[in-house]
Design an enzyme around this catalytic site. Structure first.
Site, short mmCIF file in Angstrom:
data_model
loop_
_atom_site.label_atom_id
_atom_site.label_comp_id
_atom_site.label_asym_id
_atom_site.label_seq_id
_atom_site.Cartn_x
_atom_site.Cartn_y
_atom_site.Cartn_z
N HIS A 493 1.86 2.96 -5.37
CA HIS A 493 1.60 1.70 -5.16
C HIS A 493 2.58 1.07 -4.13
O HIS A 493 2.22 0.71 -2.89
CB HIS A 493 1.50 0.84 -6.21
CG HIS A 493 1.31 -0.57 -5.98
ND1 HIS A 493 -0.13 -1.22 -6.05
CD2 HIS A 493 1.89 -1.61 -5.35
CE1 HIS A 493 0.04 -2.45 -5.71
NE2 HIS A 493 1.35 -2.78 -5.08
N GLU A 494 3.87 1.18 -4.66
CA GLU A 494 4.93 0.49 -3.48
C GLU A 494 4.99 1.35 -2.27
O GLU A 494 5.35 0.86 -1.13
CB GLU A 494 6.11 0.47 -4.40
CG GLU A 494 6.09 -0.44 -5.37
CD GLU A 494 5.74 -1.79 -5.16
OE1 GLU A 494 5.78 -2.35 -3.99
OE2 GLU A 494 5.10 -2.62 -5.81
N HIS A 497 2.79 0.27 0.39
CA HIS A 497 3.29 -1.15 1.06
C HIS A 497 3.91 -0.51 2.27
O HIS A 497 3.95 -0.81 3.59
CB HIS A 497 4.06 -1.68 0.33
CG HIS A 497 3.22 -2.83 -0.61
ND1 HIS A 497 2.22 -3.73 -0.14
CD2 HIS A 497 3.41 -3.06 -1.80
CE1 HIS A 497 1.95 -4.45 -1.07
NE2 HIS A 497 2.45 -4.15 -2.33
N HIS A 500 1.95 1.03 4.96
CA HIS A 500 1.23 0.12 5.77
C HIS A 500 2.08 -0.29 6.92
O HIS A 500 1.75 -0.55 7.77
CB HIS A 500 0.76 -1.08 4.77
CG HIS A 500 -0.23 -2.10 5.32
ND1 HIS A 500 -0.38 -3.02 4.71
CD2 HIS A 500 -0.80 -2.21 6.43
CE1 HIS A 500 -1.27 -4.07 5.35
NE2 HIS A 500 -1.60 -3.35 6.40
#
Length: 708
Positions: A493-494, A497, A500
């Site tokens: 998940h992190e 980021h 992204h």
């Protein structure tokens, strides 16, 4: 805060030094305000940071920033995008760089002497930004550009940047009377101090620990015993075993310990962080924060803080956010009731003689998982080596976005545990990725991503620098770090980021990378979680730490079959926090007792007694350590609605989660866009339609509403 390389004109530099004679000495001596030097367009000089340098560096950078603003407002030429908005994009670069260091130290290296700096400088920084946001001459120039017929000649990205500046200034009080501006500024300054105190109180409680007796250690897996011993050794408690009062230490214990009394002791310490009375109690601080927030909202022309916060989010209104949460809440607690009945049946069968309590939930959930799906997560953990999973993240991002990662040596880091990687695509440099995986005293709990510098092409081609930070327990030298499946999901998940930010492709820094609406920014990161469970990643990188063999296919099938198990618990503990957050900020101008409000509202919601909020109010750092997620914790659910729908696009494609055509659309329509266009338009371009809730409900195993 966007992180940008510093490019200042000689004229501005001279003006600042003239106005602040001591700055010349500071510029020559203080490493925090030096232009980042070294390879890759410059890197942070972490090896030169001293806590004593923070205050003078921040003061010098704020002075420079104000001189840059003065230069903009003193310009005799008619306001244009270039001489006003473009100049604002180029202003504050030194301050951004200093705040990069400042933020890293606050999250990762928070010593008592640094906390003293925070107490003084956080209110000063708040006042500084209010000076800019309430500068009447500056806003007059922004409004002139915004109202000009020449606006139609700007590029779509320039129009977006202009809209953001204009909207943010208005929302910060640019149109208020001088008296109202002064009061908003005073509120912001007071809030900044309260946020700092809240965070420091929470960190103080999370830096405590619970020592385990021999009886407490009974039946605990050897890996968790070793972690508890490592926690003790870090705190110079040789020969002891301790559980640190953070989620990364507590959750595994609650899941694995067969000693019920020990589970209760650990659980009570954890859920009462910030709520124990005394110097670190956060309830009085929360009361003040809520009163100040609603006063500020009313001054700015909004009914509540929630209405102010959501105006420029995807949800637009608190009512829209509440509607989504309420649609999911009832099926979530219904599933919890089913799961609790299954757990109670096991307790009764074993002759336990007690009713399931919150400190029992994780332990007995694992027993139900094993009974229903023949899946023991302890069988999975030996295959989840941190280093191998990191390689798996790299590989998957390479398949989707063409990234390659190369470990670098000699790049300055803020702690010896940090490693640095160069990221390339097709041989071309894209950016740097810093990885800080381990827990330590002075580091806040949880996992997060930071942007040290965002990509831009405004003044020059500038590449991204990002970091991921976690709180895994470091093993003995030479031993692999094994993590849970949930922690592996969080790792991906992190990293979502981070990629992204690494995929950013914008001209202007203020709209680059992850600078998007709060209820949209979690979408790309949540989507990245899906690649962990793909066979391609598991077969190559989920390797047994002793045999080196990949995770067995039948174990993978069990994980897939149990994929919806626990969704009732996970959704309920999260949504309880999100609903309380929203209700606190919709309550209006009333005096709130946080503990009483929490109890009363949860009762109205029929909160299952076997579960507590994921973040109880006195420890809700997302909401009370800053404005970031205030009235916005719903964002994870809003983003997951987008995530589930987007994941279906991959699942429906011929190549599944590695389908090249869908990956290309994801990059072009979502990952590269940042905030250059409205997030609603981004998703519509990727999916060919607006988002639907059906995929979210199917993903969680809940009934799908008609027409969804």
């Amino acid at each position: 805060m966007q992180r940008r390389t510093f490019l200042a004109s000689a004229a501005v530099t001279g003006a600042v030094v003239a106005a602040h004679p001591g700055l010349a000495l500071a510029q020559s001596a203080n490493p925090l305000i030096q232009t980042w030097a070294g390879p890759f367009g410059g890197v942070p000089a972490f090896d030169k940071v001293k806590v004593a340098d923070f205050k003078p560096a921040l003061e010098a950078a704020m002075a420079r920033n104000l001189a840059e603003i003065d230069a903009i407002t003193a310009n005799k030429a008619a306001p244009t995008f270039e001489n006003t908005i473009g100049a604002l994009e180029d202003a504050g670069r030194m301050l951004n760089d200093v705040q990069t260091y400042y933020g890293i130290w606050g999250s990762n290296m928070s010593t008592p002497d640094f906390q003293k700096v925070e107490e003084e400088m956080d209110p000063a920084l708040s006042a500084h930004y209010d000076k800019i946001n309430q500068n009447a001459a500056l806003f007059a120039r922004i409004q002139a550009v915004y109202d000009s017929p020449d606006k139609a000649k700007l590029t779509p990205e320039q129009q977006r940047v202009l809209w953001i500046y204009y909207t943010n200034f208005v929302r910060s009080g640019a149109k208020l009377s001088p008296e109202a501006k002064a009061r908003v500024g005073a509120i912001n300054t007071e809030l900044a101090g309260l946020y700092t105190k809240f965070s420091q109180n929470l960190l103080a409680d999370e830096n405590t620990w619970i020592e385990l007796s021999e009886a407490d250690l009974a039946g605990l897996p050897e890996g968790l015993k070793a972690a508890a011993a490592s926690n003790a050794a870090t705190r110079k408690l040789l020969g002891k075993h301790v559980i640190v009062n953070t989620r990364s230490s507590v959750d595994p214990f609650l899941t694995e310990s067969p000693v019920r009394a020990a589970r209760e002791k650990i659980w009570r310490a954890f859920v009462n962080r910030g709520d124990n009375g005394g110097a670190t109690d956060n309830n009085a601080i929360i009361r003040k924060i809520l009163k100040l927030r609603v006063e500020r909202a009313k001054l700015l022309g909004y009914k509540t803080h929630a209405h102010w916060r959501l105006e420029n989010a995807m949800a637009k209104t608190p009512e829209n956010a509440m509607a989504l949460m309420e649609a999911v809440w009832k099926p979530a607690i219904a599933q919890v009731a089913i799961d609790v009945a299954d757990m109670q049946a096991i307790i009764d069968k074993e002759g336990g003689g007690f009713k399931l309590e919150p400190w029992d939930y994780r332990f007995y959930a694992e027993k139900v998982r094993k009974a229903k799906y023949d899946l023991d997560m302890n069988e999975v953990k030996p295959y989840l080596q941190l280093d191998k999973l990191r390689e798996g993240m790299f590989w998957a991002s390479g398949q989707l976005y063409g990234f390659e990662f190369k470990k670098l040596e000699g790049i300055p880091v803020f702690h010896q545990d940090v490693t640095v990687y160069e990221v390339t695509r097709g041989g071309k440099h894209v950016g740097l990725w810093y990885f800080d995986p381990y827990a330590r005293p002075g580091k806040r709990s949880g996992a997060w991503m930071n942007a040290y510098r965002t990509q831009e092409r405004f003044k020059r081609e500038t590449t991204t620098i990002v970091s991921n930070n976690s709180n895994f327990i470091k093993g003995k030298p030479g031993e692999p770090v094994l993590i849970s499946w949930d922690d592996a999901v969080t790792l991906f998940h992190e990293f979502g980021h981070a990629i992204h930010g690494l995929n950013a492709n914008a001209t202007y820094p203020s709209v680059s990378g992850t600078a998007v609406a709060r209820d949209y920014v979690e979408f790309p990161s949540q989507l990245n979680e899906h690649w962990l469970s793909t066979p391609q990643v598991l077969n190559q990188f989920a390797l047994h730490y002793q045999t080196g063999k990949p995770i067995p296919a039948d174990l993978v099938k069990k994980i897939e079959a149990a994929g919806k198990f626990g969704q009732g618990f996970g959704t309920t503990e999260y949504l309880a926090s999100a609903l309380i957050d929203m209700k606190l900020h919709l309550a209006g101008d009333v005096d709130i007792d946080p503990d009483a409000f929490e109890r009363e509202e949860l009762t109205k919601l029929n909160m299952p007694k076997e579960i507590v909020m994921r973040h109880r109010t006195p420890q809700f750092g997302h909401v009370f350590s800053g404005d970031g997620y205030s009235a916005g914790y719903y964002s994870y659910l809003w983003s997951d609605t987008l995530t589930a729908d987007a994941a279906d696009a991959f699942a429906e494609a011929p190549g599944g989660f590695y389908d090249k055509a869908v990956a290309k659309r994801l990059y072009e329509d979502i990952m590269a866009k940042g905030n250059t266009i409205d997030p609603v338009e981004q998703f519509r371009a990727f999916r060919g339609r607006d988002v639907k809730i059906g995929a979210l409900m199917r993903k969680r195993g809940f009934p799908v509403p008609p027409g969804a």
